[in-house]
Design an enzyme around this catalytic site. Structure first.
Site, PDB file in Angstrom:
ATOM      1  N   LYS A  35       0.845  -1.200   0.000  1.00 44.55           N
ATOM      2  CA  LYS A  35       0.000   0.000   0.000  1.00 44.55           C
ATOM      3  C   LYS A  35       0.885   1.257   0.000  1.00 44.55           C
ATOM      4  O   LYS A  35       0.650   2.203  -0.749  1.00 44.55           O
ATOM      5  CB  LYS A  35      -0.875  -0.018   1.254  1.00 44.55           C
ATOM      6  CG  LYS A  35      -2.115   0.804   1.155  1.00 44.55           C
ATOM      7  CD  LYS A  35      -2.979   0.650   2.387  1.00 44.55           C
ATOM      8  CE  LYS A  35      -4.321   0.060   2.084  1.00 44.55           C
ATOM      9  NZ  LYS A  35      -5.298   0.148   3.161  1.00 44.55           N
ATOM     10  N   THR A 122     -13.463   4.275  15.047  1.00 43.31           N
ATOM     11  CA  THR A 122     -14.702   4.202  15.839  1.00 43.31           C
ATOM     12  C   THR A 122     -14.508   3.150  16.926  1.00 43.31           C
ATOM     13  O   THR A 122     -14.288   1.974  16.617  1.00 43.31           O
ATOM     14  CB  THR A 122     -15.874   3.801  14.927  1.00 43.31           C
ATOM     15  OG1 THR A 122     -15.960   4.762  13.861  1.00 43.31           O
ATOM     16  CG2 THR A 122     -17.179   3.753  15.684  1.00 43.31           C
ATOM     17  N   GLU A 155     -17.795   7.672   2.672  1.00 43.81           N
ATOM     18  CA  GLU A 155     -17.062   7.258   1.477  1.00 43.81           C
ATOM     19  C   GLU A 155     -17.823   7.776   0.262  1.00 43.81           C
ATOM     20  O   GLU A 155     -19.054   7.827   0.253  1.00 43.81           O
ATOM     21  CB  GLU A 155     -16.950   5.738   1.424  1.00 43.81           C
ATOM     22  CG  GLU A 155     -16.006   5.208   2.486  1.00 43.81           C
ATOM     23  CD  GLU A 155     -15.989   3.703   2.574  1.00 43.81           C
ATOM     24  OE1 GLU A 155     -16.506   3.025   1.669  1.00 43.81           O
ATOM     25  OE2 GLU A 155     -15.453   3.198   3.577  1.00 43.81           O
ATOM     26  N   LYS A 207     -20.244   9.056  18.333  1.00 44.86           N
ATOM     27  CA  LYS A 207     -20.063   8.375  17.040  1.00 44.86           C
ATOM     28  C   LYS A 207     -21.018   7.183  16.906  1.00 44.86           C
ATOM     29  O   LYS A 207     -21.697   7.020  15.886  1.00 44.86           O
ATOM     30  CB  LYS A 207     -18.604   7.920  16.903  1.00 44.86           C
ATOM     31  CG  LYS A 207     -18.310   7.101  15.673  1.00 44.86           C
ATOM     32  CD  LYS A 207     -18.502   7.884  14.378  1.00 44.86           C
ATOM     33  CE  LYS A 207     -18.443   6.948  13.185  1.00 44.86           C
ATOM     34  NZ  LYS A 207     -18.757   7.620  11.930  1.00 44.86           N
ATOM     35  N   LEU A 253     -33.682   8.509   4.157  1.00 44.86           N
ATOM     36  CA  LEU A 253     -35.062   8.008   4.081  1.00 44.86           C
ATOM     37  C   LEU A 253     -35.302   7.390   2.705  1.00 44.86           C
ATOM     38  O   LEU A 253     -36.393   7.516   2.155  1.00 44.86           O
ATOM     39  CB  LEU A 253     -36.058   9.136   4.339  1.00 44.86           C
ATOM     40  CG  LEU A 253     -36.265   9.558   5.794  1.00 44.86           C
ATOM     41  CD1 LEU A 253     -37.368  10.617   5.882  1.00 44.86           C
ATOM     42  CD2 LEU A 253     -36.626   8.378   6.695  1.00 44.86           C
ATOM     43  N   GLY A 260     -25.479  -1.258   4.207  1.00 49.58           N
ATOM     44  CA  GLY A 260     -24.274  -2.087   4.261  1.00 49.58           C
ATOM     45  C   GLY A 260     -23.110  -1.177   4.563  1.00 49.58           C
ATOM     46  O   GLY A 260     -23.261  -0.155   5.211  1.00 49.58           O
ATOM     47  N   CYS A 263     -19.370   0.669   8.114  1.00 45.04           N
ATOM     48  CA  CYS A 263     -19.680   1.294   9.413  1.00 45.04           C
ATOM     49  C   CYS A 263     -21.001   0.840  10.041  1.00 45.04           C
ATOM     50  O   CYS A 263     -20.995   0.279  11.131  1.00 45.04           O
ATOM     51  CB  CYS A 263     -19.665   2.805   9.262  1.00 45.04           C
ATOM     52  SG  CYS A 263     -18.008   3.440   8.934  1.00 45.04           S
ATOM     53  N   LYS A 266     -21.355  -2.887  11.476  1.00 47.21           N
ATOM     54  CA  LYS A 266     -20.513  -3.233  12.633  1.00 47.21           C
ATOM     55  C   LYS A 266     -20.771  -2.295  13.823  1.00 47.21           C
ATOM     56  O   LYS A 266     -20.698  -2.724  14.969  1.00 47.21           O
ATOM     57  CB  LYS A 266     -19.041  -3.232  12.238  1.00 47.21           C
ATOM     58  CG  LYS A 266     -18.400  -1.872  12.115  1.00 47.21           C
ATOM     59  CD  LYS A 266     -16.884  -1.967  11.919  1.00 47.21           C
ATOM     60  CE  LYS A 266     -16.272  -0.597  11.686  1.00 47.21           C
ATOM     61  NZ  LYS A 266     -16.405   0.332  12.803  1.00 47.21           N
ATOM     62  N   LYS A 324     -22.541   1.277  -1.890  1.00 52.13           N
ATOM     63  CA  LYS A 324     -23.222   2.484  -2.360  1.00 52.13           C
ATOM     64  C   LYS A 324     -22.415   3.019  -3.538  1.00 52.13           C
ATOM     65  O   LYS A 324     -21.299   2.537  -3.788  1.00 52.13           O
ATOM     66  CB  LYS A 324     -23.368   3.517  -1.247  1.00 52.13           C
ATOM     67  CG  LYS A 324     -22.058   4.087  -0.748  1.00 52.13           C
ATOM     68  CD  LYS A 324     -22.333   5.197   0.240  1.00 52.13           C
ATOM     69  CE  LYS A 324     -21.052   5.794   0.755  1.00 52.13           C
ATOM     70  NZ  LYS A 324     -21.251   6.850   1.712  1.00 52.13           N
TER      71      LYS A 324
HETATM   72  P1  NAD Z   1      -9.461   0.317   6.524  1.00 55.88           P
HETATM   73  O1  NAD Z   1      -9.536  -1.126   6.787  1.00 55.88           O
HETATM   74  O2  NAD Z   1      -9.766   0.868   5.172  1.00 55.88           O
HETATM   75  O3  NAD Z   1      -7.985   0.846   6.899  1.00 55.88           O
HETATM   76  C1  NAD Z   1      -7.267   0.473   8.029  1.00 55.88           C
HETATM   77  C2  NAD Z   1      -5.786   0.512   7.674  1.00 55.88           C
HETATM   78  O4  NAD Z   1      -5.024   0.402   8.872  1.00 55.88           O
HETATM   79  C3  NAD Z   1      -5.335  -0.653   6.780  1.00 55.88           C
HETATM   80  O5  NAD Z   1      -4.679  -0.141   5.640  1.00 55.88           O
HETATM   81  C4  NAD Z   1      -4.380  -1.450   7.671  1.00 55.88           C
HETATM   82  O6  NAD Z   1      -3.338  -2.050   6.946  1.00 55.88           O
HETATM   83  C5  NAD Z   1      -3.867  -0.363   8.587  1.00 55.88           C
HETATM   84  N1  NAD Z   1      -3.307  -0.837   9.857  1.00 55.88           N
HETATM   85  C6  NAD Z   1      -3.851  -1.706  10.738  1.00 55.88           C
HETATM   86  N2  NAD Z   1      -3.035  -1.832  11.800  1.00 55.88           N
HETATM   87  C7  NAD Z   1      -1.990  -1.004  11.607  1.00 55.88           C
HETATM   88  C8  NAD Z   1      -0.819  -0.683  12.363  1.00 55.88           C
HETATM   89  N3  NAD Z   1      -0.585  -1.238  13.550  1.00 55.88           N
HETATM   90  N4  NAD Z   1       0.059   0.182  11.854  1.00 55.88           N
HETATM   91  C9  NAD Z   1      -0.148   0.752  10.636  1.00 55.88           C
HETATM   92  N5  NAD Z   1      -1.248   0.501   9.885  1.00 55.88           N
HETATM   93  C10 NAD Z   1      -2.150  -0.366  10.376  1.00 55.88           C
HETATM   94  O7  NAD Z   1     -10.397   1.007   7.621  1.00 55.88           O
HETATM   95  P2  NAD Z   1     -11.273   2.339   7.470  1.00 55.88           P
HETATM   96  O8  NAD Z   1     -12.484   2.083   6.670  1.00 55.88           O
HETATM   97  O9  NAD Z   1     -10.378   3.458   7.114  1.00 55.88           O
HETATM   98  O10 NAD Z   1     -11.754   2.531   8.974  1.00 55.88           O
HETATM   99  C11 NAD Z   1     -10.868   2.913  10.002  1.00 55.88           C
HETATM  100  C12 NAD Z   1     -11.676   3.307  11.220  1.00 55.88           C
HETATM  101  O11 NAD Z   1     -12.447   4.484  10.927  1.00 55.88           O
HETATM  102  C13 NAD Z   1     -12.683   2.266  11.691  1.00 55.88           C
HETATM  103  O12 NAD Z   1     -12.752   2.271  13.081  1.00 55.88           O
HETATM  104  C14 NAD Z   1     -13.983   2.736  11.084  1.00 55.88           C
HETATM  105  O13 NAD Z   1     -15.094   2.310  11.829  1.00 55.88           O
HETATM  106  C15 NAD Z   1     -13.829   4.225  11.186  1.00 55.88           C
HETATM  107  N6  NAD Z   1     -14.622   4.966  10.206  1.00 55.88           N
HETATM  108  C16 NAD Z   1     -14.691   4.531   8.906  1.00 55.88           C
HETATM  109  C17 NAD Z   1     -15.422   5.260   7.979  1.00 55.88           C
HETATM  110  C18 NAD Z   1     -15.513   4.787   6.532  1.00 55.88           C
HETATM  111  O14 NAD Z   1     -16.326   5.342   5.807  1.00 55.88           O
HETATM  112  N7  NAD Z   1     -14.722   3.833   6.102  1.00 55.88           N
HETATM  113  C19 NAD Z   1     -16.083   6.433   8.369  1.00 55.88           C
HETATM  114  C20 NAD Z   1     -15.973   6.858   9.677  1.00 55.88           C
HETATM  115  C21 NAD Z   1     -15.244   6.116  10.599  1.00 55.88           C
END
Ligand code: NAD
Length: 434
Positions: A35, A122, A155, A207, A253, A260, A263, A266, A324
């Protein structure tokens, strides 16, 4: 400010890029070398509109770098954001905090001077205090504060959401941490976006409560949609009539195949578990989860009914598999329930998705990928609209109906009107809640 962003996924990457655009120096860290290699080459590993350009701009300005070396990133940082995944833990529905705690331990060992360790992931109430304990244990000499800064971006609209948020929530315990967080978000004050300062627990709870509330709106309208079908009402009109009430609002709505994504599923599960654990069962959230599962199953019944009771042997063209539009994210997408069930029931499934193919090829074995909706619909017996990508909103229905073996349309996002579908030559049409 100097910022280290641990975790370069949907949230970490967008946050890191946007903070660098505010003018901060940002180092994004990920443990996946491939990555980081991609990002160093200017390639964005996810599909998020506008991200590639903003990333290139800030890399070019020398404010944004990428590394797998957490020590180098943490060294000299004013704030270290933890933005790693918190998926559902296998078996019990709780949030899996192992990535957060592992990151906290790594950060602790790399700390050299005072920094604020900010949880952006989160996380359940109490996690920030646990992070503080983990850091203090791993590095008793560490000088740090913790802060909770949950993220609300969507997203597909992530950059705009980050740059123009409805609000920023910051949970802090003292003035020093508050000052650092204030400085990081100062560019937003200039534009007058509210920052809600609160304690750690309230920030964590905001949150989950916000996500559970939005999921509730979706399950609510999906349940009303099921009733609309029975009583002859049209859920689109009902939602519009409800949503124009300022106390309700029109967003979330839209009746459809169930929520799905990475977020809502879970986070509702985790909140329900937190409630149970504390002796305060959250009946509404628990029901929202059940209704969502029922909604996905209801879509299957709808498809089977439209096909006269069985889909065995028929060819189905599915438009959209991401959870989505405007994202390549397929986590918990309704397609992951619906498509395998159709294949299991004997259908041949063809799929089109503008950005879902990379993930979809792994997650949906046995489907045939097509170039466009017309290609997918060629001699098919049913067309299913599962994700309302812009590309699927102005299809030539007449051309589709002509090319199909049996022109039937299951419009699970209510993109088209039954009348238009019939006039275009479709012999059967089913929307949701109408
Ligand atoms: P994701 O899975 O896309 O990204 C997580 C990244 O963290 C991965 O690339 C992984 O390799 C990396 N990672 C894990 N452990 C690591 C470490 N020790 N050191 C370095 N990198 C590490 O996750 P996401 O969708 O970005 O979500 C992250 C958090 O944000 C979650 O808690 C999620 O609930 C929250 N969140 C997500 C969204 C969303 O739309 N995706 C919106 C709001 C909040």
């Amino acid at each position: 400010m100097k910022i280290a962003m641990i975790g370069t996924g949907y949230v970490g990457l967008v946050s890191g890029v946007c903070f660098s655009d505010f003018g901060h120096d940002v180092v994004c860290v990920d443990k996946l070398p491939e990555k980081i290699a991609q990002l160093e080459n200017g390639e964005v590993p996810i599909y998020e509109p506008g991200l590639e350009n903003l990333l290139a701009k800030n890399v070019g300005a020398g404010r944004l770098t990428f590394t797998t070396d957490i020590c180098a990133a943490v060294h000299g940082a004013d704030a270290i954001f933890i933005a790693v995944g918190t998926p559902t833990r296998r078996g019990d529905g709780h949030a899996d905090l192992s990535y957060v705690m592992a990151a906290a331990e790594e950060v602790a060992k790399a700390l050299t001077g005072y920094a604020v360790i900010v949880t952006k992931s989160t996380v359940p109430v109490g996690t920030n205090r646990k992070v503080a304990e983990v850091v203090a244990k791993a590095n008793p000499a560490a000088l740090f504060d913790v802060a909770s800064n949950p993220e609300f971006l969507r997203e597909g609209a992530a950059i705009d959401d980050f740059m123009k948020p409805d609000r920023v929530v910051v949970g802090v315990e003292n003035a020093r941490a508050r000052d650092v967080m204030g400085e990081i978000y100062r560019p937003l004050y200039l534009r007058d976006f509210p920052v809600v300062y609160t304690d750690l627990e309230s920030a964590e709870m905001i949150k989950y409560a916000a996500n559970a509330f939005l999921a509730t709106k979706i399950s609510f309208i999906n349940e009303i949609a099921a009733l609309c079908e029975r009583v002859g009402a049209d859920v689109k009109s009902v939602a519009r009539g409800m949503g124009l009430d300022g106390r309700i609002g029109p967003k979330f709505l839209h009746a459809g195949p169930g929520y799905g994504g990475s977020c809502f599923p879970k986070d509702t599960q985790a909140l329900a578990r937190i409630g149970q654990e504390h002796g305060v069962p959250l009946r509404i959230t628990e029901t929202v989860i059940t209704v969502n599962d029922m909604t996905k199953r209801r879509m299957l019944d709808k498809i089977v009914d439209l096909c006269g009771g069985s889909v065995a042997g028929i060819t189905i063209a599915v438009l959209g598999v991401t959870f989505k539009p405007e994202t390549d994210d397929m986590r918990e997408a309704p397609s992951l329930t619906i498509v395998p069930a159709l294949i299991g029931a004997g259908a041949k499934v063809r799929v089109v998705d503008p950005h879902g193919r990379r993930e979809g090829q792994v997650l949906l074995p046995g489907v045939m990928w097509c170039a466009d909706p017309y290609d997918a619909a060629d001699k098919a017996d049913l067309l299913v609209i599962l994700t309302e990508w812009n590309e699927f909103r102005a299809l030539d229905l007449g051309k589709l109906a002509q090319t199909m073996q049996q022109p039937r349309l299951a419009d699970l996002r209510n993109v088209y009107a039954a009348k238009d579908a019939h006039e275009a030559g479709f012999t059967a049409y089913a929307g949701v809640g109408r």
